[in-house]
Scaffold this motif. Structure first.
Motif, mmCIF file in Angstrom:
data_model
loop_
_atom_site.group_PDB
_atom_site.id
_atom_site.type_symbol
_atom_site.label_atom_id
_atom_site.label_comp_id
_atom_site.label_asym_id
_atom_site.label_seq_id
_atom_site.Cartn_x
_atom_site.Cartn_y
_atom_site.Cartn_z
ATOM 1 N N GLU A 214 1.610 -31.313 -19.255
ATOM 2 C CA GLU A 214 0.571 -30.456 -18.932
ATOM 3 C C GLU A 214 -0.329 -31.212 -18.146
ATOM 4 O OE1 GLU A 214 0.113 -27.295 -19.858
ATOM 5 O OE2 GLU A 214 1.196 -27.128 -21.616
ATOM 6 N N SER B 35 -1.009 -29.843 -26.025
ATOM 7 C CA SER B 35 -0.720 -31.246 -26.145
ATOM 8 C C SER B 35 0.432 -31.200 -25.306
ATOM 9 C CB SER B 35 -0.551 -32.006 -27.413
ATOM 10 O OG SER B 35 0.039 -30.955 -28.212
ATOM 11 N N GLU C 165 -5.392 -18.668 -26.729
ATOM 12 C CA GLU C 165 -3.885 -18.110 -27.212
ATOM 13 C C GLU C 165 -3.518 -18.972 -28.351
ATOM 14 O OE1 GLU C 165 -0.675 -18.232 -24.011
ATOM 15 O OE2 GLU C 165 0.634 -18.371 -25.526
ATOM 16 N N LEU C 166 -2.832 -17.833 -29.407
ATOM 17 C CA LEU C 166 -2.410 -18.658 -30.660
ATOM 18 C C LEU C 166 -0.896 -18.483 -30.394
ATOM 19 C CD1 LEU C 166 -2.967 -19.503 -33.363
ATOM 20 C CD2 LEU C 166 -3.370 -17.119 -34.036
ATOM 21 N N ARG D 94 5.839 -30.479 -22.785
ATOM 22 C CA ARG D 94 5.476 -29.824 -21.468
ATOM 23 C C ARG D 94 4.626 -31.102 -20.855
ATOM 24 N NH1 ARG D 94 4.084 -23.588 -22.465
ATOM 25 N NH2 ARG D 94 6.450 -23.433 -23.325
ATOM 26 N N GLU E 192 9.809 -19.928 -32.600
ATOM 27 C CA GLU E 192 10.067 -18.563 -31.618
ATOM 28 C C GLU E 192 11.292 -17.775 -32.367
ATOM 29 O OE1 GLU E 192 9.177 -19.381 -27.379
ATOM 30 O OE2 GLU E 192 10.807 -20.856 -27.874
ATOM 31 N N GLU F 227 10.616 -25.004 -23.942
ATOM 32 C CA GLU F 227 10.351 -23.962 -24.884
ATOM 33 C C GLU F 227 11.846 -24.192 -25.612
ATOM 34 O OE1 GLU F 227 10.364 -20.260 -22.945
ATOM 35 O OE2 GLU F 227 12.410 -20.350 -22.357
HETATM 36 N N1 GAP Z 1 9.124 -19.101 -24.749
HETATM 37 C C1 GAP Z 1 8.115 -18.506 -24.555
HETATM 38 C C2 GAP Z 1 7.108 -19.502 -24.449
HETATM 39 O O1 GAP Z 1 7.196 -20.773 -24.588
HETATM 40 P P1 GAP Z 1 4.386 -19.805 -23.962
HETATM 41 O O2 GAP Z 1 3.215 -18.741 -23.976
HETATM 42 O O3 GAP Z 1 4.589 -20.768 -22.859
HETATM 43 O O4 GAP Z 1 5.633 -18.911 -24.308
HETATM 44 C C3 GAP Z 1 4.318 -20.066 -26.666
HETATM 45 O O5 GAP Z 1 4.222 -20.669 -25.419
HETATM 46 C C4 GAP Z 1 3.299 -20.795 -27.741
HETATM 47 O O6 GAP Z 1 3.564 -22.172 -27.595
HETATM 48 C C5 GAP Z 1 2.092 -20.516 -27.271
HETATM 49 O O7 GAP Z 1 1.214 -19.181 -27.723
HETATM 50 C C6 GAP Z 1 1.331 -21.784 -27.818
HETATM 51 O O8 GAP Z 1 1.037 -21.210 -29.318
HETATM 52 C C7 GAP Z 1 2.579 -22.840 -28.041
HETATM 53 N N2 GAP Z 1 2.084 -23.855 -26.837
HETATM 54 C C8 GAP Z 1 2.547 -23.487 -25.691
HETATM 55 N N3 GAP Z 1 2.222 -24.845 -24.985
HETATM 56 C C9 GAP Z 1 1.549 -25.563 -25.604
HETATM 57 C C10 GAP Z 1 1.000 -27.013 -25.659
HETATM 58 N N4 GAP Z 1 0.954 -27.543 -24.463
HETATM 59 N N5 GAP Z 1 0.351 -27.288 -26.858
HETATM 60 C C11 GAP Z 1 0.622 -26.713 -27.962
HETATM 61 N N6 GAP Z 1 1.011 -25.642 -28.156
HETATM 62 C C12 GAP Z 1 1.448 -25.036 -26.978
#
Ligand code: GAP
Length: 458
Positions: free
Chosen positions: A183, A193, A265-266, A181, A200, A149
């Protein structure tokens, strides 16, 4: 497609249009692609830049209580101990004993492998951070992580920003950048992805005012999506239950969008309290408190964090803009992007490839290029060229026809209504600017006229 999604759009259409028109390609496609990694092509990079620009302009440039920064992706490994990511940023992983595919345990409905029906292992925790080594020796001392993040770069710089900007509470730090990440399950195109971008904000407030600021930011962020063209009915708020809150969060509300695969989630808005500043103060031994001039006390601010991806908003803007309508015997595909989001603001179309028409059109194109990202298209009939621009969301087409050589006027055709006006070349730039800013097409500049069907040379 779920029963609630807008009827004309589905993921196949978005993926196919993105590929065909140069928005988004699979990463390293000539080698067969790399799972869940994507490359933004010539139109995609403009679209993505516009999304980031729209966010930065509204969230940083136009506010007095926000400053930006750009921290490095690799951070001191202690950062991730303090933030809780080393111990807590993991998903439960199970593996199929037959086909060896791996799954997120909390994504599965039954207790068998969804792929081959085989027996699954017991869940074990899998940390999502990508690990690498700094320097030439690959040993434990050199381990660093690709940030999962962008947030932590802002917390560790809290005192630097405070000292150099002399901001007083409440104020925020904003950042756009890549996050990574590992994932376990990815998919739904660019929705999830392993390498993605985030936009942020860490907004620092006095404890006790945090709940008000939380509501404020929820409203601001919702309004931002609507302002740039997302239908309010396709947005919904989802409050996190106590059991699903992240380790740092006192409260989280997600802004969900009605993606083709359903509500997802957006963006998330979290009240992180004083968790991060307290943790970093304790792990670094540095004072990260704030001196409150009013009460003459040192306090640790609370943080409200509106945290959006970039790729998910890009996908939401694409899905929400997508429209199809009957067009004679065919279907007109239109991306009804807000002008600020559209990759090209205008296209210049000479009616023929003959001189001196081309010379005039090229001059107009060169002039408009100084103001906006615009394109030029002289291939095939003008009707087909309009359709091509509709499909990539260009709000206006500027057509240079044979009459233009005599009267020094050009037509402007609006993407959404397909209506046209004719304006003197000298008024073109100001007129386009006004229309991009939202002025009605039929508000005419000096010497302009509404261009009727009978006059057109298509
Ligand atoms: N700092 C808090 C944080 O990172 P999060 O809900 O894990 O919170 C925030 O991530 C946003 O980042 C998500 O709402 C999404 O839009 C984006 N996001 C998180 N993981 C993602 C992924 N693997 N691929 C694309 N977007 C991602």
């Amino acid at each position: 497609m779920t029963e609630n999604t807008p009827s004309k759009v589905n993921m196949e259409k978005i993926v196919s249009l993105s590929r065909r028109r140069g928005f988004i390609f699979p990463s390293s496609e000539i080698y067969g692609g790399l799972s869940s990694c994507w490359d933004y092509g010539p139109l995609g990079v403009e679209l993505k830049r516009n999304v980031k620009e729209a966010w930065w302009r509204t969230m940083v440039q136009q506010r007095d209580d926000m400053v930006g920064m750009d921290a490095s992706i690799l951070m001191h490994p202690k950062t991730w101990e303090a933030s809780g990511h080393l111990s807590g940023f993991s998903d439960p992983l199970v593996e199929c004993k037959s086909c060896h595919q791996r799954w997120r345990a909390d994504d599965l409905e039954g207790d068998r492998c969804p792929s081959c029906g085989g027996e699954l292992t017991e869940p074990r925790l899998f940390n999502l951070m990508f690990k690498t080594f700094m320097g030439p020796v690959e040993d434990d001392a050199g381990v660093v992580y690709l940030r999962p993040e962008t947030a932590q770069g802002m917390f560790v710089n809290f005192q630097n920003v405070l000292n150099t900007t002399r901001k007083r509470l409440p104020f925020g730090i904003a950042q756009i950048g890549k996050s990574f990440r590992n994932e376990i399950t990815t998919g739904n195109f660019i929705f999830r992805s392993r390498e993605f971008e985030q936009m942020e904000i860490e907004f620092f407030v006095k404890p006790g005012t945090d709940e008000e600021w939380f509501d404020y930011w929820l409203e601001e962020r919702l309004n931002w999506y609507v302002k740039f063209g997302v239908n309010r009915e396709h947005l919904r708020l989802r409050e996190h239950g106590k059991e699903e809150l992240s380790h740092y969060s006192r409260r989280t509300v997600d802004i969900n969008y009605l993606f083709p695969m359903g509500w997802s989630e957006l963006e998330g808005i979290a009240n992180r309290g004083d968790f991060d500043l307290t943790q970093h103060a304790s792990f670094s031994g540095k004072d990260l408190s704030y001196f409150d001039e009013e009460t003459k006390e040192h306090i640790v601010p609370y943080v409200i964090e509106p945290s959006a991806g970039v790729d998910r908003p890009v996908l939401a803007f694409l899905c929400d803009a997508y429209d199809e309508e009957p067009d004679k015997d065919d279907i007109r595909v239109v991306l009804r992007f807000h002008p600020a989001i559209a990759p090209y603001k205008a296209a210049v179309l000479p009616l023929s490839r003959r001189q001196p028409l081309v010379e005039m059109a090229s001059e107009i194109y060169a002039g408009l290029r100084q103001c906006w990202t615009v394109t030029y298209d002289d291939a095939q009939s003008v009707g087909r060229r309009y359709r091509r621009q509709d499909e990539i969301g260009t709000p206006f087409c500027v057509t240079v026809d044979f009459k233009s050589l005599e009267d020094h006027q050009v037509t402007i055709r609006e993407r959404d209504s397909m209506n046209q006006i004719r304006v003197p070349v000298g008024e073109l730039q100001n007129t386009l600017q006004a229309k991009l800013d939202g002025e009605d097409l039929f508000v005419l500049p000096p010497g302009g006229q509404i261009w009727l069907e009978a006059n057109k040379e298509e």
